[in-house]
Design an enzyme around this catalytic site. Sequence first.
Site, PDB file in Angstrom:
ATOM      1  N   ASP A 122      25.475 -12.697 -37.384  1.00 32.05           N
ATOM      2  CA  ASP A 122      26.445 -13.379 -36.526  1.00 32.05           C
ATOM      3  C   ASP A 122      26.657 -14.793 -37.044  1.00 32.05           C
ATOM      4  OD1 ASP A 122      26.881 -11.256 -34.771  1.00 32.05           O
ATOM      5  OD2 ASP A 122      25.267 -11.866 -33.426  1.00 32.05           O
ATOM      6  N   ASP A 140      32.391  -7.766 -33.955  1.00 34.18           N
ATOM      7  CA  ASP A 140      32.375  -7.857 -32.495  1.00 34.18           C
ATOM      8  C   ASP A 140      33.776  -8.141 -31.958  1.00 34.18           C
ATOM      9  OD1 ASP A 140      29.580  -7.540 -32.559  1.00 34.18           O
ATOM     10  OD2 ASP A 140      29.232  -9.708 -32.549  1.00 34.18           O
TER      11      ASP A 140
END
EC number: 3.4.23.36
Length: 165
Positions: A122, A140
């Site tokens: 991330d 995402d």
Amino acid sequence: MSSSVSSKTRYWVLALAAIVLDQWSKWAVLSSFQYRERVNVIPSFFDLTLVYNPGAAFSFLADQGGWQKYFFLVLAVAVSAYLVRAILRDEFATLGKTGAAMIIGGALGNVIDRLIHGHVVDFLLFYWQNWFYPAFNIADSFICVGAVLAVLDNIVHRKTQEEKY
């Protein structure tokens, strides 16, 4: 069947583009950042960073004992397989197929991370003062936008069906 498959090529291209964009962005961050390094992009609002997420989107279940890696891996593959089947069987209208392709691309982008790294990479961090949204990635984003499109398709399709009766 071949015309049906060829008419769906745009959805496979979209899913592949999501995977490529996701993996390229993660490669760029992994090549440029140290773990937990942050670079401010928009003051008091948005940073690029490098964090590892063993959980699901937005760090859901990230603090569990490791079982979630396998759970989310199997879940992502199962959902992707279901959505591929649904696209092939024309179970969605165009908006729903677009959303499904985005979900497939995002889910498989994160599956690749889990298989290669054992966790998801991330790097997008939004915040305001002392409030921080969990770091996330391009995959995402594709999953979330795809889910919104699928829900909108369902609402529109349901309304159209109700108007017929």
